[in-house]
Design a protein around this motif. Sequence first.
Motif, mmCIF file in Angstrom:
data_model
loop_
_atom_site.group_PDB
_atom_site.id
_atom_site.type_symbol
_atom_site.label_atom_id
_atom_site.label_comp_id
_atom_site.label_asym_id
_atom_site.label_seq_id
_atom_site.Cartn_x
_atom_site.Cartn_y
_atom_site.Cartn_z
ATOM 1 N N ASP A 153 51.021 43.268 49.536
ATOM 2 C CA ASP A 153 50.224 42.062 49.380
ATOM 3 C C ASP A 153 51.402 41.285 48.721
ATOM 4 N N TRP A 160 48.803 46.803 47.950
ATOM 5 C CA TRP A 160 47.679 46.883 47.598
ATOM 6 C C TRP A 160 47.404 48.378 47.362
ATOM 7 N N GLY A 164 45.707 47.458 43.852
ATOM 8 C CA GLY A 164 44.308 48.375 44.357
ATOM 9 C C GLY A 164 43.096 49.185 42.942
ATOM 10 N N ARG A 167 41.244 47.572 40.182
ATOM 11 C CA ARG A 167 39.956 46.430 41.104
ATOM 12 C C ARG A 167 38.698 46.355 40.064
ATOM 13 N N VAL A 180 41.362 39.754 43.083
ATOM 14 C CA VAL A 180 41.928 39.749 43.349
ATOM 15 C C VAL A 180 42.787 39.648 42.568
ATOM 16 N N TRP A 268 40.594 39.855 48.843
ATOM 17 C CA TRP A 268 40.559 41.595 48.543
ATOM 18 C C TRP A 268 40.765 42.239 50.072
#
Length: 311
Positions: A153, A160, A164, A167, A180, A268
């Motif tokens: 990212d 990520w 993540g 999330r 995000v 995402w």
Amino acid sequence: MDDDIRELVKAPPAYLFGWPVPLLDEIGDLQRAAYDGRIDLDTWRRRDRELRAALPPVASVGLVQAMHRRVTEAWREARRGSTDSADAETLLTLMGRLRYLTETAPTDAALFHELLGVTRQLREYSQHDNLNRSFSRRADLIRGWLARSPDYDLTSGLTWATVGRYRWVSTSLGAVPTYVDEARRLALLDPANAADTAASSGIRGHDGVPPKIAAAETRQAMLYSSFAVLLDATWQREGFDELGDGIAALWNRASTRRLLVELTSAGWPRVFATFDPGHAPVATGPSGRRGPVGTPIFQATSLDLSTSPLD
């Protein structure tokens, strides 16, 4: 310059470690074409694989690297002796050929590592115009290559897999999915990620949390705060038990949860966009009151996001 290297300079070989020199030069031409923007990354990787496929594997990477170090030192000596030395040019070419033996077209991980280095250099040498332009061009090129990477990212400068992990967050209403940018903010502020956050500052162009990402906290709070305020009010006042139980039931509905996931999915990668850890809802009305609930970051355990395949 030792005798072995001197012989290579006087009579450049047709083969290096069993690989024909013209093929090594073709591999080098591919690399230069990619970094000059004349071919795209996919073409570079495909053609690099094709050229190497017909050749035997390098018998000893260690021997190649050791030879590369010796040639590099000889090149430095030649440069110190004369900036226009023909020996220096020959040695520079030999250095490249040795490198192409073991360095394939880069993976996303290699490109991300290179971007970390380039952006660091860009910050350190930004006062030098020529270097600044060169580093900027290289950084922009790599950013373009990594823009569609499922692993990195570039907005946060983190993987990520790291972003993540945020999330979902834990709130007084239970686990709630995050936008995000809010996940990026949490990841950048988490002390557990301090080393990665510091290393990636050049990629995001900010030493800490960029203002746009910092502002995500407010948007995230709006996602569930109205429910929380109303539910809390029904706990505090008499005569609103039925309303409170209705609000809690609405929040706890599976369709509400699905809607929250969909609302927060933009930006995402797919595997994170649809991820739901499956924890049961916990919002309760006045008839099912419970004590105060803290808001620690929710971390997936049985479904650890850091090992989820990105497809």
